[in-house]
Enzyme design. Structure first.
Site, PDB file in Angstrom:
ATOM      1  N   ASP A  36       0.898  -1.153   0.000  1.00 30.13           N
ATOM      2  CA  ASP A  36       0.000   0.000   0.000  1.00 30.13           C
ATOM      3  C   ASP A  36       0.930   1.194   0.000  1.00 30.13           C
ATOM      4  OD1 ASP A  36      -1.485   2.284   0.994  1.00 30.13           O
ATOM      5  OD2 ASP A  36      -3.098   0.859   1.329  1.00 30.13           O
ATOM      6  N   HIS A  37       1.017   1.882  -1.124  1.00 30.13           N
ATOM      7  CA  HIS A  37       2.116   2.850  -1.231  1.00 30.13           C
ATOM      8  C   HIS A  37       1.975   4.019  -0.253  1.00 30.13           C
ATOM      9  CE1 HIS A  37      -0.468   5.301  -3.886  1.00 30.13           C
ATOM     10  NE2 HIS A  37       0.377   6.285  -3.691  1.00 30.13           N
ATOM     11  N   HIS A  51      -5.703   2.840   1.263  1.00 33.31           N
ATOM     12  CA  HIS A  51      -4.834   3.932   1.734  1.00 33.31           C
ATOM     13  C   HIS A  51      -5.365   4.639   2.992  1.00 33.31           C
ATOM     14  CE1 HIS A  51      -2.971   3.180  -2.004  1.00 33.31           C
ATOM     15  NE2 HIS A  51      -3.633   4.028  -2.760  1.00 33.31           N
TER      16      HIS A  51
HETATM   17  C1  BG6 Z   1      -3.474   5.176  -6.376  1.00 30.88           C
HETATM   18  C2  BG6 Z   1      -4.815   5.307  -7.033  1.00 30.88           C
HETATM   19  O1  BG6 Z   1      -3.426   4.057  -5.540  1.00 30.88           O
HETATM   20  O2  BG6 Z   1      -3.218   6.335  -5.603  1.00 30.88           O
HETATM   21  C3  BG6 Z   1      -4.901   6.561  -7.884  1.00 30.88           C
HETATM   22  O3  BG6 Z   1      -5.064   4.167  -7.851  1.00 30.88           O
HETATM   23  C4  BG6 Z   1      -4.525   7.779  -7.061  1.00 30.88           C
HETATM   24  O4  BG6 Z   1      -6.205   6.732  -8.423  1.00 30.88           O
HETATM   25  C5  BG6 Z   1      -3.198   7.539  -6.359  1.00 30.88           C
HETATM   26  O5  BG6 Z   1      -4.422   8.885  -7.946  1.00 30.88           O
HETATM   27  C6  BG6 Z   1      -2.891   8.666  -5.396  1.00 30.88           C
HETATM   28  O6  BG6 Z   1      -1.600   8.458  -4.903  1.00 30.88           O
HETATM   29  P1  BG6 Z   1      -0.718   9.690  -4.448  1.00 30.88           P
HETATM   30  O7  BG6 Z   1       0.544   9.076  -3.946  1.00 30.88           O
HETATM   31  O8  BG6 Z   1      -0.540  10.577  -5.653  1.00 30.88           O
HETATM   32  O9  BG6 Z   1      -1.512  10.380  -3.392  1.00 30.88           O
END
Ligand code: BG6
Length: 509
Positions: free
Chosen positions: A183-184, A246
């Site tokens: 989960d990044h 997230h």
């Molecule tokens: C991803 C989603 O996991 O996270 C995208 O699939 C979203 O739709 C993105 O734009 C947002 O990530 P960050 O790191 O730009 O907040």
């Protein structure tokens, strides 16, 4: 930091966008930052018929465009890409996996990899159950000589049932401690800092509970639309795309108890306790405390922005939500009675992710606010991005006669740490997997518990034709109903600006 053993990273879905934009640039950044071991190789696997050379050329472009580092010279990129290899297979054919095995054997000898392999699944989710099986068929999942780990990209299931099935399928071929569910958001420096803010400062934790906190707000809003991902998004929607994973992960870090030790086992244990304490959503909650919306055509900064239903790959009568807000409770001693509000949406006015802790107002209001407004209570804002930092809003006496109060900012911005390099989320997470540290990855049980919590919402939307979907103009803050969800005498969403400490009149979006 633990020593990084020699090893290979095998990326399935190597010709895809994620590999190009995130994975290879992040491993390159690890290389430049001296985090890769002496013996290292990357094997890309995909359907596209690339040679090693084609793959290297494409990845070089990705590095130039997306590396987190400044001032890299071409020679450094060339040195790095000489460790990139590619094998083209039909991932749905079990026999083809012998090609992966043969290529790995060759690389193992050449780079002295000690049989240590990480398999990164950056493919369409339907392959998540197939690839592990065929790797197992080649004996590639067994840790007889070296380690074998598998990273699973999001989405981890699209419902409770599918997440349970996926866990089960993975566990047929890997042990739980070999599985890294990514989960990044958990790889973001500012998200990790949440635990440090809470547990390394004596002043916050005594206040971090139902006695002093009025409510908690967690937002991840975006100004972009679905950006050519209409096909994927139609079947996902923002609830599956951002909230179930997230934002619930972030919520667990806000709400968890201090772990006994700062290690994976203890931290994951505390997070699980939060998920287990989520109050199940009642029918009334589903109707009143969950809001979904979809953006409609509008002018944003003078330009016409199309509505979601006009995006490529989206049905003209789509009911997929591009905005989601909800109120929920965590039924435990710390949080009893404290509402949590979370929201996320596409085509909102700006891109900001942040947590706002709203403290209760002072018990007796001795002083008047300068604008006559009801006292709001202090706010602690933990900004995840952009302008990463921390902001405390506190009352100050307006200089001069009398005792009028004005809200002022006490703020810290990460950009002030001039000589600190902040790694990109994927860089941190890939390195952790290389070391064998799964603290920042989701556990199987955690993934299932968050799905269990959200599943009634999916069922409600699917089964009740009257479940509302509100339109909101692209570029606005979402449907008005979402304001009603939170609003009361002294409650409203924070409408954040791009810069953490900008407020009111002066706000760059
Ligand atoms: C991803 C989603 O996991 O996270 C995208 O699939 C979203 O739709 C993105 O734009 C947002 O990530 P960050 O790191 O730009 O907040």
């Amino acid at each position: 930091m633990k020593k990084v053993d020699n090893q290979a990273l095998v990326i399935f879905g190597a010709s895809g966008d994620l590999t190009y934009r995130k994975l290879i640039p992040s491993v390159f950044d690890l290389y430049i930052n001296d985090s890769l071991p002496e013996g290292y190789a990357i094997l890309g696997v995909g359907r596209t018929n690339f040679s090693d050379k084609d793959f290297r050329i494409k990845m070089k472009q990705g590095i130039v465009e997306f590396s987190n580092l400044k001032g890299i010279d071409s020679k450094q990129i060339d040195d790095f890409i000489s460790k990139l290899f590619y094998v083209s297979i039909d991932t749905k054919k079990s026999d083809d996996y012998s090609l992966v095995k043969a290529r790995l054997k060759e690389l193992n000898t050449k780079f002295n990899l000690n049989n240590n392999y990480i398999f990164y699944l950056s493919t369409p989710p339907e392959l998540y159950s197939i690839i592990p099986k065929y790797l197992y068929g080649q004996g590639l999942t067994l840790q007889h000589k070296g380690f074998r780990r598998i990273i699973i990209e999001k989405p981890f299931g699209n419902s409770l049932k599918s997440a349970q099935e996926l866990n089960k399928q993975l566990l047929d071929f890997f042990e739980e401690d070999q599985i890294y569910r990514i989960d990044h958001y958990l790889g973001k420096e500012t998200v990790q800092n949440l635990m440090v803010t809470r547990f390394s400062n004596g002043i916050f934790e005594p206040l971090w509970n139902r006695n002093y906190i009025q409510h908690v707000e967690i937002s991840a809003v975006e100004s972009i639309g679905v950006e050519g991902r209409g096909g994927y998004y139609e079947n996902a929607g923002v609830m599956r795309d951002m909230i179930q994973n997230h934002l619930l992960q972030v919520a667990s870090l806000v709400a968890m108890e201090p772990p006994a030790k700062a290690n994976a086992e203890e931290i994951r244990h505390e997070k699980l306790k939060v998920f287990r304490s989520l109050r199940p959503l009642s029918k009334d909650d589903l109707r009143s405390n969950v809001i979904r919306g979809q953006y409609t055509e509008s002018h944003v900064k003078g330009e016409l922005v199309k509505g979601y239903r006009d995006e490529d790959g989206v049905a003209k009568d789509s009911r997929t939500e591009t905005y989601f807000a909800m109120k929920f409770f965590i039924d435990n001693w710390r949080w009893s009675g404290v509402p949590f509000y979370i929201r996320s949406g596409k085509r909102l006015p700006t891109r900001v992710s942040e947590i706002v802790i709203h403290f209760k107002p002072s018990p007796a209001q001795l002083f008047k606010s300068i604008d006559g407004a009801v006292e709001q209570g202090n706010q602690l804002i933990l900004r995840i991005q952009p302008d990463e930092g921390i902001l405390l809003k506190t009352g100050l006496k307006v200089p001069g006669n009398g005792y009028e109060v004005k809200s002022v900012n006490v703020d810290f911005h990460y950009s002030d740490l001039k000589d600190h390099y902040i790694p990109e989320a994927y860089e941190r997470l890939i390195l952790d997997c290389m070391i064998g540290d799964n603290t920042l990855y989701m556990s199987g049980e955690g993934a299932e518990l968050t799905w269990e919590f959200m599943q009634p919402i999916l069922d409600y939307w699917e089964n009740d034709p009257d479940a509302p979907l509100y339109g909101y103009p692209a570029g606005s803050w979402g449907p008005d109903n979402a304001d009603e969800l939170i609003e009361s005498a002294n409650k409203t969403w924070r409408y954040p600006c791009k810069n953490l400490s900008d407020d009111g009149l002066y706000c760059e979006l």
